[in-house]
Design a protein around this motif. Structure first.
Motif, PDB file in Angstrom:
ATOM      1  N   ALA A  16      14.813 -11.032  -4.241  1.00  0.00           N
ATOM      2  CA  ALA A  16      13.259 -10.887  -4.813  1.00  0.00           C
ATOM      3  C   ALA A  16      13.643 -11.148  -6.369  1.00  0.00           C
ATOM      4  O   ALA A  16      12.512 -11.980  -6.999  1.00  0.00           O
ATOM      5  CB  ALA A  16      13.076  -9.506  -4.669  1.00  0.00           C
ATOM      6  N   LYS A  80       3.015  -8.507  -4.335  1.00  0.00           N
ATOM      7  CA  LYS A  80       3.563  -9.761  -3.666  1.00  0.00           C
ATOM      8  C   LYS A  80       2.618 -10.728  -3.571  1.00  0.00           C
ATOM      9  O   LYS A  80       2.554 -12.087  -3.734  1.00  0.00           O
ATOM     10  CB  LYS A  80       4.182  -9.538  -2.409  1.00  0.00           C
ATOM     11  CG  LYS A  80       4.816 -10.941  -1.635  1.00  0.00           C
ATOM     12  CD  LYS A  80       5.378 -10.440  -0.056  1.00  0.00           C
ATOM     13  CE  LYS A  80       5.678 -11.558   0.573  1.00  0.00           C
ATOM     14  NZ  LYS A  80       6.294 -11.039   1.822  1.00  0.00           N
ATOM     15  N   ALA A 127       6.384  -6.302  -9.120  1.00  0.00           N
ATOM     16  CA  ALA A 127       7.116  -5.954  -7.719  1.00  0.00           C
ATOM     17  C   ALA A 127       8.547  -5.910  -7.967  1.00  0.00           C
ATOM     18  O   ALA A 127       9.108  -4.811  -7.405  1.00  0.00           O
ATOM     19  CB  ALA A 127       6.901  -7.396  -7.048  1.00  0.00           C
ATOM     20  N   LEU A 190      10.104 -10.659  -1.100  1.00  0.00           N
ATOM     21  CA  LEU A 190       9.429  -9.599  -1.636  1.00  0.00           C
ATOM     22  C   LEU A 190       8.893  -8.710  -0.752  1.00  0.00           C
ATOM     23  O   LEU A 190       8.285  -9.111   0.108  1.00  0.00           O
ATOM     24  CB  LEU A 190       8.391 -10.315  -2.716  1.00  0.00           C
ATOM     25  CG  LEU A 190       8.616 -10.849  -4.004  1.00  0.00           C
ATOM     26  CD1 LEU A 190       7.684 -11.650  -4.826  1.00  0.00           C
ATOM     27  CD2 LEU A 190       9.383  -9.870  -5.054  1.00  0.00           C
ATOM     28  N   GLU A 192       5.821  -6.058  -0.121  1.00  0.00           N
ATOM     29  CA  GLU A 192       4.697  -5.936  -0.737  1.00  0.00           C
ATOM     30  C   GLU A 192       4.110  -4.546  -1.095  1.00  0.00           C
ATOM     31  O   GLU A 192       4.890  -3.577  -0.214  1.00  0.00           O
ATOM     32  CB  GLU A 192       3.293  -6.109   0.493  1.00  0.00           C
ATOM     33  CG  GLU A 192       1.883  -6.133  -0.046  1.00  0.00           C
ATOM     34  CD  GLU A 192       1.807  -7.102  -1.134  1.00  0.00           C
ATOM     35  OE1 GLU A 192       1.905  -6.585  -2.260  1.00  0.00           O
ATOM     36  OE2 GLU A 192       1.101  -8.320  -0.845  1.00  0.00           O
TER      37      GLU A 192
END
Length: 509
Positions: A16, A80, A127, A190, A192
């Motif tokens: 990520a 995300k 995020a 990623l 959410e």
């Protein structure tokens, strides 16, 4: 505290981080690359000084003015989701720039590119704040800062080489590649997340802030040509001030403001915002002004100018990570303040270097400027999210990034106007008064040929001398601003980055 495990949270923190870093590298690449390409873009698409200025300012304006709104959207509708929407749009608009047919369409696409970049950056940074905690978060954000350094470092030289080999339109294809890779990796890695207490976007605050910043920047851009006493310029600046007051009034009344004004009661939070604006005047403006000097006044080619710009931006490849590690032994305020002092010394040194000096004489002070600014650059993002609760990370990222990017856009407009005014003052006694405004704008942009034509054939050596004096005076002003900022940082960021001030802010928010 170490970063959360992949198994326990169903996410992939390090992939990520790579996705956000790829997006972070693409954004400065399109900024520095376009700065090197400005002369070529102007020749191909035409347009006056204001239209050419909007090639850089349109992106900076929309990027900076919508970051807070994008952060609020990320907290409300999913970090995300906003990241993917932003980076996907960024790729599409960057591809469209390759086919722009005129300067108006190009500027409009640059504005759209800024909107997309705001969504990608705010969503991605918010995020990441959910994926890492404590010291691991500070290191992660330092790596993101280094990714910006990669874009800044590679942008000028890569763009210069591509322009000479394939033409200026090719520079946006590299941006598309970075953005597509970031989208694909972010879609897979990623997790959410959103703020459960969010109530949606504060539309009143978003619109009033964006309009205020837009009017102010446009007024500053018009001032060199029309004069500071012009009715339109004064009207734009007055409108910006009124909208700013409206923005503050709106934020004081809405239950969930886009900008929590109570945070400004805390010196450390204010210090972080001032620190965010510091690189704008001592570093970012040089990324645009120096290529104009090297290509238009020094007579370098695009590739040579881009290569020389590495001296300014190369330290950002390594030193932001070094700054993150130094926080184990030194306070962030000490690291940031000393870095700004080094940068100020480099600016003063560069002001003493004349036009036509050897490349090494230019490269050494540029290296000092880049070295100094790299230390606060590596700590700013981590400090920004350390002063608010984790669930408000989107807001914190939005506020900080808005201060930084909007500050860069405003700084570029203001500094360009100052340089034009300094040139105009020098032209008095050398040119017909009615030709000075246009000639000064052209000369400030480094276009000696157009400046000479506008000034009825004024000798090139005279123009070069006037430009050199104005540029040296500008650098001295930037030196003073950087020194003042260093002093403010030493005073406002006295507390440790991990001191309990975040808890105090949480209780107030």
């Amino acid at each position: 505290m170490a970063s959360p495990s992949i198994a326990s949270r169903g996410s992939r923190p390090w992939p990520a981080l790579l996705a956000v870093c790829l997006a972070a590298a693409a954004m400065p690449l399109t900024f520095t690359g376009t700065a090197v390409a400005l002369p070529s873009i102007g020749r191909a698409l035409g347009g006056g000084p204001v239209a050419i200025a909007w090639v850089t300012n349109a992106f900076m304006l929309t990027f900076g003015s919508t970051l807070m709104a994008a952060g609020a959207l990320a907290d409300s509708y999913g970090r995300k989701r906003i990241f993917l929407a932003g980076v996907g749009s960024f790729a599409l608009v960057s591809l469209a720039l390759v086919f722009a047919a005129d300067i108006l369409m190009f500027d409009l696409l640059r504005a759209a590119q800024g909107f997309a970049a705001a969504a990608a950056f705010s969503g991605g940074m918010a995020a990441l704040a959910q994926e890492f905690e404590g010291p691991a978060r500070l290191r992660a954000f330092s790596i993101v800062g280094t990714s910006f350094g990669v874009g800044l470092s590679l942008g000028p030289v890569a763009s210069g080489l591509m322009i000479e080999a394939l033409g200026w339109r090719s520079i946006f294809l590299a941006v598309v590649v970075f953005a597509v890779l970031a989208f694909l990796l972010g879609w897979r890695a990623l997790r959410e997340s959103r703020d459960p207490a969010s109530r949606g976007l504060d539309w009143g605050g978003a619109l009033s802030f964006t309009a205020a910043l837009g009017l102010f920047t446009y007024g500053i851009l018009l001032a060199p040509a029309r004069g500071w006493s012009d009715a339109l310029v004064l009207g734009l600046l007055a409108g910006a001030l009124l909208l700013l007051f409206l923005f503050v009034a709106v934020e004081r009344t809405v239950p969930r403001p886009m900008l929590d004004l109570s945070l400004f009661a805390y010196p450390r939070f204010v210090g972080v915002q001032l620190l965010a604006a510091a690189p704008a005047y001592g570093f970012v403006v040089l990324l645009v002004l120096l290529p104009g000097r090297f290509i238009g006044v020094e007579g370098m080619g695009e590739a040579a100018a881009g290569t020389l710009m590495i001296a300014l931006s190369a330290p950002l490849l390594i030193l932001p990570i070094v700054a993150g590690r130094l926080t184990r032994w030194f306070r962030p305020a000490t690291i940031c303040g000393i870095g700004l002092l080094v940068s100020a010394a480099g600016l003063f040194w560069l002001s003493r270097v004349p036009i036509g000096a050897p490349v090494l004489a230019l490269a050494l002070p540029m290296l000092a400027i880049g070295t100094g600014i790299s230390f606060p650059w590596g700590l700013m993002d981590g400090l920004a999210v350390s002063v608010v609760p984790t669930e408000r990370a989107g807001m914190a990222t939005g506020i900080f990034s808005t201060t930084r990017v909007a500050g860069e856009g405003v700084a570029l407009a203001v500094v360009s106007a100052i340089l034009s005014r300094l040139v105009a003052d020098g032209l008095k006694g050398h040119a017909v008064p009615s030709t000075i405004a246009t000639g000064a704008q052209r000369l400030a942009a480094g276009d000696l040929g157009a400046a000479g034509s506008a000034l009825q054939g004024l000798d090139r050596s005279v123009l070069t001398s006037l430009y050199a004096d104005a540029f040296a005076s500008l650098l001295l002003l930037l030196t003073a601003i950087t020194l003042l900022t260093a002093l403010v940082v030493f005073v406002f960021l006295r507390t440790d980055a991990h001191a309990p001030s975040g808890a105090r802010i949480e209780s107030a928010a």
